[in-house]
Motif scaffolding. Structure first.
Motif, PDB file in Angstrom:
ATOM      1  N   ARG A 336      46.380  39.628  33.124  1.00 45.16           N
ATOM      2  CA  ARG A 336      45.468  38.649  32.532  1.00 45.16           C
ATOM      3  C   ARG A 336      44.040  39.150  32.676  1.00 45.16           C
ATOM      4  O   ARG A 336      43.727  39.907  33.591  1.00 45.16           O
ATOM      5  CB  ARG A 336      45.558  37.282  33.246  1.00 45.16           C
ATOM      6  CG  ARG A 336      46.900  36.596  33.162  1.00 45.16           C
ATOM      7  CD  ARG A 336      46.796  35.120  33.515  1.00 45.16           C
ATOM      8  NE  ARG A 336      46.052  34.857  34.743  1.00 45.16           N
ATOM      9  CZ  ARG A 336      45.717  33.646  35.175  1.00 45.16           C
ATOM     10  NH1 ARG A 336      46.058  32.569  34.493  1.00 45.16           N
ATOM     11  NH2 ARG A 336      45.046  33.488  36.301  1.00 45.16           N
ATOM     12  N   VAL A 337      43.175  38.709  31.771  1.00 46.82           N
ATOM     13  CA  VAL A 337      41.735  38.937  31.879  1.00 46.82           C
ATOM     14  C   VAL A 337      41.096  37.570  32.069  1.00 46.82           C
ATOM     15  O   VAL A 337      41.297  36.662  31.251  1.00 46.82           O
ATOM     16  CB  VAL A 337      41.182  39.635  30.621  1.00 46.82           C
ATOM     17  CG1 VAL A 337      39.671  39.790  30.718  1.00 46.82           C
ATOM     18  CG2 VAL A 337      41.849  40.999  30.432  1.00 46.82           C
ATOM     19  N   VAL A 338      40.333  37.400  33.175  1.00 46.20           N
ATOM     20  CA  VAL A 338      39.868  36.067  33.556  1.00 46.20           C
ATOM     21  C   VAL A 338      38.358  36.035  33.744  1.00 46.20           C
ATOM     22  O   VAL A 338      37.709  37.065  33.971  1.00 46.20           O
ATOM     23  CB  VAL A 338      40.560  35.590  34.855  1.00 46.20           C
ATOM     24  CG1 VAL A 338      42.068  35.566  34.690  1.00 46.20           C
ATOM     25  CG2 VAL A 338      40.157  36.457  36.043  1.00 46.20           C
ATOM     26  N   ASP A 339      37.820  34.815  33.680  1.00 42.80           N
ATOM     27  CA  ASP A 339      36.396  34.607  33.950  1.00 42.80           C
ATOM     28  C   ASP A 339      36.189  34.399  35.450  1.00 42.80           C
ATOM     29  O   ASP A 339      37.158  34.417  36.225  1.00 42.80           O
ATOM     30  CB  ASP A 339      35.865  33.424  33.127  1.00 42.80           C
ATOM     31  CG  ASP A 339      36.470  32.073  33.523  1.00 42.80           C
ATOM     32  OD1 ASP A 339      37.092  31.972  34.621  1.00 42.80           O
ATOM     33  OD2 ASP A 339      36.327  31.114  32.749  1.00 42.80           O
ATOM     34  N   PRO A 340      34.950  34.217  35.924  1.00 43.22           N
ATOM     35  CA  PRO A 340      34.710  34.064  37.368  1.00 43.22           C
ATOM     36  C   PRO A 340      35.434  32.881  38.005  1.00 43.22           C
ATOM     37  O   PRO A 340      35.622  32.856  39.227  1.00 43.22           O
ATOM     38  CB  PRO A 340      33.192  33.901  37.455  1.00 43.22           C
ATOM     39  CG  PRO A 340      32.665  34.642  36.266  1.00 43.22           C
ATOM     40  CD  PRO A 340      33.677  34.379  35.188  1.00 43.22           C
ATOM     41  N   ASP A 349      37.052  38.876  24.781  1.00 37.99           N
ATOM     42  CA  ASP A 349      36.079  38.584  25.833  1.00 37.99           C
ATOM     43  C   ASP A 349      36.314  39.497  27.033  1.00 37.99           C
ATOM     44  O   ASP A 349      37.450  39.785  27.410  1.00 37.99           O
ATOM     45  CB  ASP A 349      36.191  37.130  26.283  1.00 37.99           C
ATOM     46  CG  ASP A 349      35.615  36.156  25.267  1.00 37.99           C
ATOM     47  OD1 ASP A 349      35.131  36.628  24.213  1.00 37.99           O
ATOM     48  OD2 ASP A 349      35.655  34.943  25.527  1.00 37.99           O
ATOM     49  N   VAL A 350      35.220  39.923  27.669  1.00 42.78           N
ATOM     50  CA  VAL A 350      35.300  40.784  28.840  1.00 42.78           C
ATOM     51  C   VAL A 350      35.379  39.944  30.103  1.00 42.78           C
ATOM     52  O   VAL A 350      34.612  38.976  30.272  1.00 42.78           O
ATOM     53  CB  VAL A 350      34.085  41.725  28.912  1.00 42.78           C
ATOM     54  CG1 VAL A 350      34.079  42.511  30.226  1.00 42.78           C
ATOM     55  CG2 VAL A 350      34.086  42.681  27.731  1.00 42.78           C
ATOM     56  N   GLY A 351      36.301  40.297  30.979  1.00 45.97           N
ATOM     57  CA  GLY A 351      36.432  39.610  32.261  1.00 45.97           C
ATOM     58  C   GLY A 351      37.136  40.496  33.258  1.00 45.97           C
ATOM     59  O   GLY A 351      37.374  41.695  33.005  1.00 45.97           O
ATOM     60  N   GLY A 386      37.732  44.327  32.054  1.00 46.81           N
ATOM     61  CA  GLY A 386      38.460  44.776  30.884  1.00 46.81           C
ATOM     62  C   GLY A 386      38.415  43.746  29.779  1.00 46.81           C
ATOM     63  O   GLY A 386      37.888  42.641  29.947  1.00 46.81           O
ATOM     64  N   ARG A 387      38.991  44.116  28.650  1.00 42.83           N
ATOM     65  CA  ARG A 387      39.025  43.219  27.487  1.00 42.83           C
ATOM     66  C   ARG A 387      40.404  43.304  26.845  1.00 42.83           C
ATOM     67  O   ARG A 387      40.884  44.387  26.506  1.00 42.83           O
ATOM     68  CB  ARG A 387      37.950  43.638  26.467  1.00 42.83           C
ATOM     69  CG  ARG A 387      37.910  42.783  25.208  1.00 42.83           C
ATOM     70  CD  ARG A 387      36.789  43.231  24.282  1.00 42.83           C
ATOM     71  NE  ARG A 387      36.959  44.606  23.820  1.00 42.83           N
ATOM     72  CZ  ARG A 387      36.127  45.599  24.076  1.00 42.83           C
ATOM     73  NH1 ARG A 387      35.048  45.406  24.811  1.00 42.83           N
ATOM     74  NH2 ARG A 387      36.366  46.818  23.619  1.00 42.83           N
ATOM     75  N   ARG A 388      41.054  42.160  26.693  1.00 46.22           N
ATOM     76  CA  ARG A 388      42.307  42.101  25.946  1.00 46.22           C
ATOM     77  C   ARG A 388      41.953  42.063  24.464  1.00 46.22           C
ATOM     78  O   ARG A 388      41.205  41.183  24.017  1.00 46.22           O
ATOM     79  CB  ARG A 388      43.093  40.848  26.339  1.00 46.22           C
ATOM     80  CG  ARG A 388      44.372  40.665  25.569  1.00 46.22           C
ATOM     81  CD  ARG A 388      45.529  41.422  26.179  1.00 46.22           C
ATOM     82  NE  ARG A 388      46.055  40.745  27.356  1.00 46.22           N
ATOM     83  CZ  ARG A 388      47.157  41.129  28.000  1.00 46.22           C
ATOM     84  NH1 ARG A 388      47.813  42.197  27.594  1.00 46.22           N
ATOM     85  NH2 ARG A 388      47.579  40.481  29.068  1.00 46.22           N
ATOM     86  N   GLU A 389      42.484  43.015  23.719  1.00 43.36           N
ATOM     87  CA  GLU A 389      42.191  43.054  22.295  1.00 43.36           C
ATOM     88  C   GLU A 389      43.094  42.080  21.541  1.00 43.36           C
ATOM     89  O   GLU A 389      44.067  41.572  22.092  1.00 43.36           O
ATOM     90  CB  GLU A 389      42.367  44.484  21.765  1.00 43.36           C
ATOM     91  CG  GLU A 389      41.586  45.544  22.525  1.00 43.36           C
ATOM     92  CD  GLU A 389      40.070  45.403  22.400  1.00 43.36           C
ATOM     93  OE1 GLU A 389      39.589  44.500  21.688  1.00 43.36           O
ATOM     94  OE2 GLU A 389      39.354  46.212  23.024  1.00 43.36           O
ATOM     95  N   VAL A 390      42.783  41.848  20.278  1.00 40.96           N
ATOM     96  CA  VAL A 390      43.522  40.840  19.512  1.00 40.96           C
ATOM     97  C   VAL A 390      44.982  41.223  19.305  1.00 40.96           C
ATOM     98  O   VAL A 390      45.822  40.351  19.043  1.00 40.96           O
ATOM     99  CB  VAL A 390      42.847  40.575  18.150  1.00 40.96           C
ATOM    100  CG1 VAL A 390      41.487  39.911  18.336  1.00 40.96           C
ATOM    101  CG2 VAL A 390      42.706  41.869  17.343  1.00 40.96           C
ATOM    102  N   ILE A 397      36.803  48.399  30.813  1.00 41.47           N
ATOM    103  CA  ILE A 397      35.353  48.521  30.660  1.00 41.47           C
ATOM    104  C   ILE A 397      34.747  49.319  31.808  1.00 41.47           C
ATOM    105  O   ILE A 397      33.940  50.215  31.615  1.00 41.47           O
ATOM    106  CB  ILE A 397      34.691  47.137  30.584  1.00 41.47           C
ATOM    107  CG1 ILE A 397      35.296  46.326  29.419  1.00 41.47           C
ATOM    108  CG2 ILE A 397      33.185  47.259  30.432  1.00 41.47           C
ATOM    109  CD1 ILE A 397      35.144  46.968  28.061  1.00 41.47           C
ATOM    110  N   GLY A 398      35.149  49.018  33.033  1.00 38.90           N
ATOM    111  CA  GLY A 398      34.623  49.716  34.199  1.00 38.90           C
ATOM    112  C   GLY A 398      34.714  48.835  35.424  1.00 38.90           C
ATOM    113  O   GLY A 398      34.981  47.633  35.338  1.00 38.90           O
TER     114      GLY A 398
END
Length: 517
Positions: A336-340, A349-351, A386-390, A397-398
């Motif tokens: 998963r890619v998550v926010d803070p 979105d980057v998270g 990172g970013r999950r693409e569509v 990202i780093g």
């Protein structure tokens, strides 16, 4: 876990002894061990260590270069329920002493050649070293210890979910942390790497890369788990690699940085037959010298990962044609890619990258507070963006903390900055990576000196060389009156712009595939 359903690294060796007893499992110089021989020696070592009081949960450290005995020590630990840690032999005495004090090992297997002086100095500096049994592997001590053990299987009940390997990550938080990797994680990743790299029982892997690095060790384990042959050489030497590839018909090796160029030059007259080696495509003369590897891993190398998940979490080979640069998630894992606030973010979105599954580490050794932070809400938080693409693929990202890449080595600014600040002349310091045509990046320090105090570039570089591994030291030093800041934090983007920083892993123009340790 019930023995009925579990599988440990020791169990894999037991089955190899039954199903492929005569297959060569390990080669090192004049040493050639079938899987039956390897199992017998591992049993002897395990029983000798057990008689010396080594048991479940104890740590065995390796302070040396590549050797077949690395595999033996790991498998002996596996049969005892202990943990094995291959330590970076290139580190300074202070760094090795930190590892010894952090692990408090029951056994330290060390090497005299090239490493002896540093190992002895670390032993003197470490308070925990006195309680360990020290065994020199390139003298007679190791073989004498092994000979004292019975060849029968120790038959210790071992949970495959327990940690069997401790591997130190780079010091992204200012100090290194040992990721605890389970039998299940190591076997699972070995099967995945084996699938993508097309490793089977006929595979012959040349262990020339550093075995303290997960990117080398997961290929070692993939070869072992699939019943192939692991060939060991202490360190990279182009001519020795050529000799071994020809004599042992090696099919795989981790060749980084300038090594392929050295081999091309050395073997321009085709003195050595290297056609058994399946290697990445390169210059025309290289492609004619080797066999171009057409496995999925070679055609689409890399992905995203870290030591904490046994090296790889996503694979480019699973995301062919996808939008994301770093492929798709391993079938053994979830991502998963998550926010803070740990809410999953929509595609684009980057998270922070989070994951869970059997490859995730058990935690960090001797860091009781880390699991609450890194494993919150049932997910491992990688500390990477990172970013999950569509289309579901991933773009790394780093790191949330910027990382510098020098050939295969990962360098975290916080560690180098901390070392610089120990110098009496340094008031403040920041470290950036500048593009390097050979090593991807080199380390540049930007330093503020204390008022009225003088220090030279050479002096600060030597200061770091004496305290941390040489590859982490700054190559160049810039002196400024103050560091640019964004609020209280150092403005690293401004430093990059002023002093030519760039080529960071995952950034535009960077060369890294996304794997970090």
């Amino acid at each position: 876990m019930s023995p009925l359903h579990g599988l440990t690294l020791g169990d894999v060796l037991r089955e190899h002894r039954r199903s492929r007893p005569d297959r060569t499992g390990a080669v090192d110089g004049s040493v050639r061990l079938s899987y039956a021989d390897l199992d017998r020696r591992v049993n002897q070592l395990a029983n000798a260590l057990r008689a010396d009081g080594v048991g479940a949960g104890d740590r065995i450290v390796w302070l040396g270069q590549n050797s077949f005995r690395v595999l033996e020590c790991l498998l002996a630990a596996a049969k005892l329920g202990a943990s094995f840690c291959p330590v970076n032999w290139r580190q300074s005495a202070d760094e090795l002493a930190f590892v010894l004090d952090d692990l408090s090992p029951a056994v330290a297997v060390w090497q005299e050649a090239e490493v002896g002086d540093t190992a002895r100095a670390a032993r003197t500096k470490s308070t925990a070293a006195a309680s360990a049994r020290w065994v020199q592997h390139d003298g007679g001590e190791y073989e004498a210890l092994l000979a004292a053990g019975a060849p029968d299987d120790p038959e210790v009940a071992v949970d495959p979910n327990d940690a069997v390997m401790l591997m130190y990550t780079a010091a992204f938080s200012g100090r290194p942390n040992a990721a605890m990797l389970s039998h299940t994680a190591l076997v699972g990743q070995a099967l995945m790497i084996g699938r993508l790299a097309e490793i089977d029982g006929s595979y012959v892997y040349l262990n020339c890369g550093p075995l303290f690095h997960i990117a080398t060790f997961f290929s070692t384990l993939a070869t072992y788990v699939h019943g192939g042959t692991n060939v060991f050489t202490p360190r990279v030497d182009a001519e020795e690699l050529c000799r071994l590839i020809e004599s042992e018909k090696c099919t795989g090796a981790l060749l980084l940085g300038p090594t392929p160029k050295q081999i091309r030059k050395l073997n321009a007259d085709r003195h050595y037959d290297l056609t058994s080696l399946r290697a990445y495509s390169g210059a025309p003369d290289w492609n004619e010298m080797v066999t171009v590897d057409t496995s999925p891993w070679a055609r689409y190398p890399g992905g995203y990962g870290q030591t904490e998940v046994v090296g790889m979490l996503t694979f480019a080979a699973l995301g062919v044609g996808g939008i994301g640069f770093h492929g798709r998630t391993s079938p053994l894992m979830q991502l998963r890619v998550v926010d803070p606030d740990d809410h999953e973010l929509p595609a684009g979105d980057v998270g922070e990258i989070c994951c869970r599954g059997p490859l995730v580490m058990n935690g960090y050794w001797n860091r009781p507070d880390e699991p609450a932070h890194r494993f919150r809400n049932g997910w491992h938080h990688t500390n990477d963006l990172g970013r999950r693409e569509v289309d579901g693929s991933l773009t790394f990202i780093g790191p949330k903390t910027k990382m510098i890449k020098s050939a295969a080595e990962n360098i975290y600014p916080a560690e180098v900055e901390g070392c610089l600040k120990q110098h009496e002349a340094v008031a403040d310091a920041a470290v950036i990576g500048v593009p390097d045509p050979t090593w991807t990046q080199s380390v540049k320090a930007v330093v503020v000196l204390r008022e009225g105090v003088i220090a030279t570039e050479a002096e600060l570089i030597a200061h770091c060389r004496n305290r941390i591994a040489s590859y982490k030291k700054p190559r160049t030093v810039e002196f400024v009156t103050a560091l640019p800041r964004d609020g209280f934090a150092v403005d690293y983007d401004a430093l990059d712009a002023q002093f030519g920083g760039g080529a960071y892993p995952g950034a535009a123009g960077g060369k890294d595939t996304g794997t970090r340790s």
